[in-house]
Each structure stands twice: as structure tokens, then as C-alpha cells.
Design a protein around this motif. Structure first.
Motif, mmCIF file in Angstrom:
data_model
loop_
_atom_site.group_PDB
_atom_site.id
_atom_site.type_symbol
_atom_site.label_atom_id
_atom_site.label_comp_id
_atom_site.label_asym_id
_atom_site.label_seq_id
_atom_site.Cartn_x
_atom_site.Cartn_y
_atom_site.Cartn_z
ATOM 1 N N GLU A 478 91.965 -59.285 -1.524
ATOM 2 C CA GLU A 478 93.332 -59.545 -0.966
ATOM 3 C C GLU A 478 92.805 -60.469 0.067
ATOM 4 O O GLU A 478 91.746 -60.247 1.056
ATOM 5 C CB GLU A 478 93.576 -58.039 -0.304
ATOM 6 N N LEU A 480 94.693 -61.135 3.592
ATOM 7 C CA LEU A 480 95.506 -60.603 4.634
ATOM 8 C C LEU A 480 95.594 -61.101 6.294
ATOM 9 O O LEU A 480 94.206 -61.377 6.581
ATOM 10 C CB LEU A 480 95.696 -59.364 4.661
ATOM 11 N N ILE A 489 96.158 -51.597 3.790
ATOM 12 C CA ILE A 489 96.348 -52.156 2.416
ATOM 13 C C ILE A 489 96.615 -51.086 1.432
ATOM 14 O O ILE A 489 96.067 -50.022 1.410
ATOM 15 C CB ILE A 489 95.136 -52.892 1.819
#
Length: 614
Positions: A478, A480, A489
Motif C-alpha cells: 500500500e 498512502l 489501513i
């Protein structure tokens, strides 16, 4: 700073104003101002560029910042001093910033007064409501002052410097530029001095207004250059890349107001840089390989390892849930920057899931080398440290909620959080065995607002004890950005796997047990003491036969003013001193060949290691 009387008359939907309810006037009638450096007879004065560097302004990022150039007489601040120039950042975009103002300061004595609108009310309030400082500038030569944030505040309006009229600009039709950088500069064309500068980080809407208070003198002529950063370069580019305009106007007793409607009559204004963010020095990062030994009291407990900077608080956090063995090595790639750091770590002895000061929990501190390789080693001891006294500065929490992990129950799960801006590993989590399909965990204090992060994680599907590329293991990634409250998350198991190339986080160390008492018994005591009929079962002063020897030796008083075996202290153990032949009676075995030096060393090593019954 909002003036209700003025705002009530404006037709514009939003006004960006910086003005205190100042007493206007007290300005010098001489258009060259108090900093007149002699000039050339037509009013021009000797001016200098200003390059002002600020650091550590984290408490004020996002706040309005105002800088004033105030002339002084004999270096003293009096009511008669005049404010020569004013520069505004709306808002301050970063903690490290340089402000550049061409021809911004005349020669002579001046203060650089500046303030951050800490309370956000749009007006100046004396510290500590707002933060304000003063720097005395050199009378001549280059002007490159540097400032690091501190709490040595100054009330820059005590006394209030003399001022002239306000500069006001009302803009309409700026629809093509909403969200873009807008910059403006006001130059007194008679003196050549920049008297005003305004940087608006993002145009809020099509119609807006700005004010720079106290810079316009009656009868003086001014050149006003301004642009919108159409191409998003972060600075000025000549039209049509950016849209730029120029106005030439004369001030009057009420100051100077420009009403501008967007048009395409662009002018290349040659706008010199007003400064910008200072890129931080790239971090020099080091891998950490931390070896723990003798952690038997904490096997199965939660272990929390923190990298804490001497000046910048918590920088990284590594969690083992739980510690799987007494000997373990923790590897963290790019986990520690160069500089002074402590490695603080704690075992959750009482099992309540939170840190409690020792001895409720066990905690230790290791000072890390400021540069070079990082391979600290630790053997369990009772030299505990309260690692939260004081509590280090921390950021927001990293939280992960996982669902649908049924295929991985009972498997190893690992995760790593990297700050993609710096490249530093700021978080690492090792979960020895996933206990159920839905679970959550937190790595506290590692997420900074506005920073970008890469989160790599995997489940050890093939049971190898480490990472293997999918499909052997299941792995995900991920990318982010952290918010003011950290980063969360929510993950549902899926088959969109990614090869994350997860560098080993370490593993179990099979500790060398050293010399055991079984070896001492089998290789020394039985052949040399028992079978020689000196210390058989029930014989001589005590039996050294298997099953009886350890209990007859360890922590048992001898006739020589010391224990037969004092754990951890061979030099005060009668057994060791007797076999090497010292002054405490006859050497043993009595009347028989001495044991070898290697055998004597075995006894010494066993005693020094604690004389365990192993």
C-alpha cells in the motif's frame, strides 16, 4: 487582520488581509526614507537584497507569517522608527524556508521583526498568544540572517513603529487560477526599494483581496508586479507559461488600492525568486541488526523496540508479538539515521499490553553509535531504565485492521512501514502466528501528517519462516499519506499479490549453552573424583556422584571461608581453587594427576556462567 469597517464595503466574497489596527502615520516626509544611503540625486537609495533562512518552524507551518523591516535610530527601538517594508507568507508552507526579497533593505540600522499568527485570529497579539522575534540587521553588506525556532519572544509592537498607508488589492475573475500560487511585489520606483511582498500559497476563489499594511507613502510612485503560477512550477515563468501583470500607480494619503479584473494583457515582469522550501539534507540511513540473548524470562511476551533521536523523538518502532525465543536477532533495513539515537526496548512482563515502568515491565536503553554499522548485542540483565521518563516526542499511530485472513491462521505475518520521502523504515511488526481470520494491531507514534508511506506485508503461506515471492507466500503493498491522526489501513484478504521483496527481519538464534554441568560430571567429576574412590556416593566429605554432586557443591559452604561453588564467581569458589592448586589446602584430586588446564577452564566457565544444573 480584519477591519470590519473596511470589509463591510468590499464586494469581494473573500478577503485575505494582514493588518493590525495600527496608528497610521509618523512616516518621514523624505521619500527616500530613514535608510537613505545617499543615492544619486534622483531619490534612489542604496538597497540590499535580503535572504532570510528559517529552520525548525514546525509549530507554525500553515500559519500566516509576517516580516517587517523597521529602521532604527542609534540601534534603539522608539515610536519614531519607521517601518520600511513588509513581507507576508500566507501561509508558511514548510518548517525549513528561505525568504528572498530583492532590494528589500536600505543601508543603515534596521531590525527584522517577524511574527507567526499562532492563535489564528488574523491579527497580531503579543507573545505568547502569537510568536514574535527580532533580529538586528547589519548596517551594510550582504543580508543573509538565519533563524532557528526558539521561545525567546519579543513584542514587536512595543513601541509601535511609525507606518504609512495600506496597500490593498482586489482581484476578480481569477477562475483560471484557483488553487494556484499567487505572488506580488511592490517597489517604490523613486527609491528602488521593495516595500511589500505577498505570497499566497493557493488562490482560494475567483474573487479575493489582499492587504499589506503601512507601506504606501503619499505622493510616492510604485510599481506592482504580480503573477499566478499557471504551470505549477512553484515559481515565476514568463507568460504564457504563467499569467503576469504590472501596474504603476501613485500613493495618496489613504494608501494605494488596485482593483484588478483578470485579463490577457500579460507582461513579462521578470519576477525574481521570493524564496522557497529548503530541501532537507538526505538522511544517511543505516541497517540495524540487534542481537538479544538470555531472554528466557520474556519468551512469549510482547517486545517493543524504539529508535529515539536525541533531538527529534521517536523515529522508528519495531514490535515482536511475541518474542519467540531467548536468543533472537532483529534486522531493520534503513532503520536508523546517522546521529545520536537511543535504542529503547521493553518486554511486557505483566502482560497487560501497555508499557509500565520497571520493575513491572522490564526495559533497557542502549546508546547507539552516531555513524557506522549498527550491530548492538544485549544479554538479559536487571539494569532497567524507565524509557518513558521523559516521554519522547511522537507522531500519529499506524493502525491496521485485517479481515478474511482465514487462509493464513497459524502462519507468520510480517509488516514494514517505510517513509518514502526519507527512505527510512519507521515501523516493523512481526506476528508469530495469526490467531484468527480478523485481527488488528497498532504501531504507535510513527506517522507524520502529510508524509508519504509504503506499507509492505505478507503471510508466510509456505511456512519457510521468512518471505518468499508470491504465490509461495501471499504479499501486498500500500502507498498512502499520513494524516493528522495517523494512518489506518482496512484490509480484506485478496489475491492481488505483489512481490514486495521483503528483507529479512531476523530470526531465532540457537544460543550456545556453553559448558554444562553434565559435561563437568561426565568428563571430570565421575572419572577423577568418584571412580578414584575419593568422593563416591556417601564417601569423603561429600558425594560427587551423578545426582548428588550439584546439590553438594553449589551455594554450599566449604571449610575455607567460601562456598564450594559460588555461581558467577570462580575465584571465590573452593572447587575451582582446589583443582588449580592454590593456597587453600591440597590440590585435588589428592594424590592423583592434576586435571588438564582445559578441564580446569571448563569448571571456571561453568561457574562464571551461573553454575547451572544443566
Amino acid at each position: 487582520m480584519y477591519r470590519p469597517g473596511w470589509l463591510g464595503k468590499t464586494p469581494f466574497p473573500m478577503v485575505l488581509v494582514l493588518a493590525s489596527l495600527f496608528v497610521v502615520g509618523c512616516g518621514d516626509d523624505d521619500p527616500t526614507g530613514p535608510g537613505d544611503g545617499g543615492g544619486d540625486g534622483n531619490g534612489e537609495i542604496a538597497t540590499r537584497d535580503l535572504s532570510f533562512t528559517m529552520g525548525g518552524m514546525d509549530p507554525h507551518v500553515g500559519q500566516l507569517l509576517e516580516i517587517r523591516i523597521v529602521g532604527t535610530e542609534d540601534g534603539k527601538v522608539t515610536h519614531g522608527n519607521e517601518m520600511e517594508a513588509r513581507f507576508i507568507l500566507d501561509p508558511l508552507p514548510s518548517a525549513e524556508y528561505v525568504i528572498e526579497v530583492p532590494d528589500g533593505v536600505s543601508e543603515g540600522r534596521h531590525n527584522l521583526d517577524f511574527t507567526a499568527d499562532l492563535n489564528g485570529n488574523g491579527s497580531y497579539d503579543p507573545p505568547p498568544a502569537d510568536h514574535a522575534w527580532r533580529i538586528s540587521l547589519a548596517e551594510s553588506g550582504d543580508l543573509t540572517p538565519e533563524f532557528a525556532h526558539n521561545v525567546d519572544f519579543v513584542d514587536i509592537e512595543s513601541p509601535l513603529p511609525g507606518q504609512a498607508g495600506d496597500f490593498i488589492m482586489n482581484l476578480t475573475g481569477m477562475d483560471p487560477h484557483v488553487g494556484q500560487l499567487f505572488e506580488l511585489r511592490v517597489m517604490n520606483t523613486g527609491t528602488g526599494q521593495t516595500v511589500g511582498q505577498y505570497r499566497l500559497g493557493a488562490i482560494p476563489q475567483a474573487g479575493f483581496s489582499i492587504m499589506i499594511p503601512g507601506i504606501i507613502e503619499d505622493g510616492e510612485s510604485y510599481q506592482v508586479d504580480y503573477y499566478a503560477d499557471l504551470n505549477g512550477s512553484g515559481g515565476y515563468s514568463a507568460p504564457p507559461s504563467d499569467h503576469a501583470w504590472r501596474d504603476e500607480s501613485t500613493g495618496d494619503a489613504g494608501g494605494l488600492t488596485i482593483d484588478f479584473a483578470h485579463n490577457v494583457d500579460f507582461t513579462d515582469i521578470g519576477f525574481a525568486s521570493s524564496g522557497g522550501e529548503i530541501a532537507p539534507e538526505p538522511l544517511v540511513l543505516r541497517d540495524l541488526s540487534f542481537t538479544l540473548m538470555g531472554m528466557d524470562p520474556h519468551v512469549g511476551q510482547h517486545l517493543d523496540i524504539r529508535i529515539v533521536g536525541a533531538e527529534d523523538g521517536l523515529r522508528s518502532r519495531i514490535i515482536l508479538y511475541p518474542l519467540p525465543s531467548a536468543g533472537f536477532v532483529v534486522n531493520v533495513p534503513n532503520g536508523v539515521a546517522e546521529g545520536a539515537h537511543n535504542l529503547d526496548f521493553t518486554a511486557d512482563l505483566n502482560g497487560n499490553g501497555t508499557y509500565d515502568p520497571p520493575p513491572v515491565d522490564h526495559a533497557w536503553r542502549i546508546a547507539l553509535a552516531e555513524n557506522g554499522d549498527l550491530t548492538p548485542e544485549f544479554a538479559h540483565n536487571v539494569n532497567f531504565v524507565d524509557i518513558e521518563n521523559p516521554l519522547p516526542m511522537q507522531a500519529g499511530d499506524f493502525t491496521m485492521n485485517l479481515t478474511g485472513m482465514d487462509p493464513h491462521v497459524g502462519q507468520l505475518f510480517e509488516l514494514r512501514v517505510m517513509n518514502t520521502g526519507t527512505g527510512q523504515t519507521v515501523g516493523q511488526y512481526r506476528h508469530e502466528a495469526i490467531v484468527q481470520a480478523n485481527f488488528s494491531f497498532v504501531i504507535p507514534g510513527i506517522i507524520e501528517n502529510g508524509e508519504n508511506y509504503r506499507v509492505d506485508y505478507y503471510a508466510d503461506l509456505n511456512g519457510s519462516g521468512g518471505y518468499d515471492a508470491p504465490p509461495s507466500d501471499h504479499a501486498w503493498r500500500e502507498d498512502l499519506t499520513g494524516g493528522s491522526d495517523g494512518l489506518t489501513i482496512d484490509f480484506a484478504h485478496n489475491v492481488n499479490f505483489t512481490d514486495i521483496d521483503f528483507v529479512s527481519s531476523g530470526g531465532v538464534i540457537e544460543e550456545d549453552p556453553g559448558v554444562t554441568f553434565t559435561q563437568i560430571q561426565n568428563e571430570i567429576l565421575t572419572p577423577s573424583c568418584v571412580n578414584a574412590f575419593c568422593h563416591p556416593g556417601g564417601g569423603a566429605p561429600m558425594s560427587l556422584a551423578p545426582g548428588a554432586a550439584w546439590g553438594n557443591l553449589v551455594d554450599v559452604a566449604s571449610g575455607w571461608g567460601m562456598d564450594r561453588v559460588e555461581p558467577g564467581d570462580a575465584d571465590n569458589s573452593a572447587l575451582y581453587l582446589k583443582v588449580i592448586g592454590t593456597s587453600i589446602g591440597s590440590r585435588m584430586p589428592l594424590g592423583r594427576p592434576a586435571i588438564s588446564s582445559d578441564q580446569a577452564e571448563m569448571i571456571r566457565a561453568w561457574i562464571e556462567a551461573g553454575a547451572l544444573d544443566n
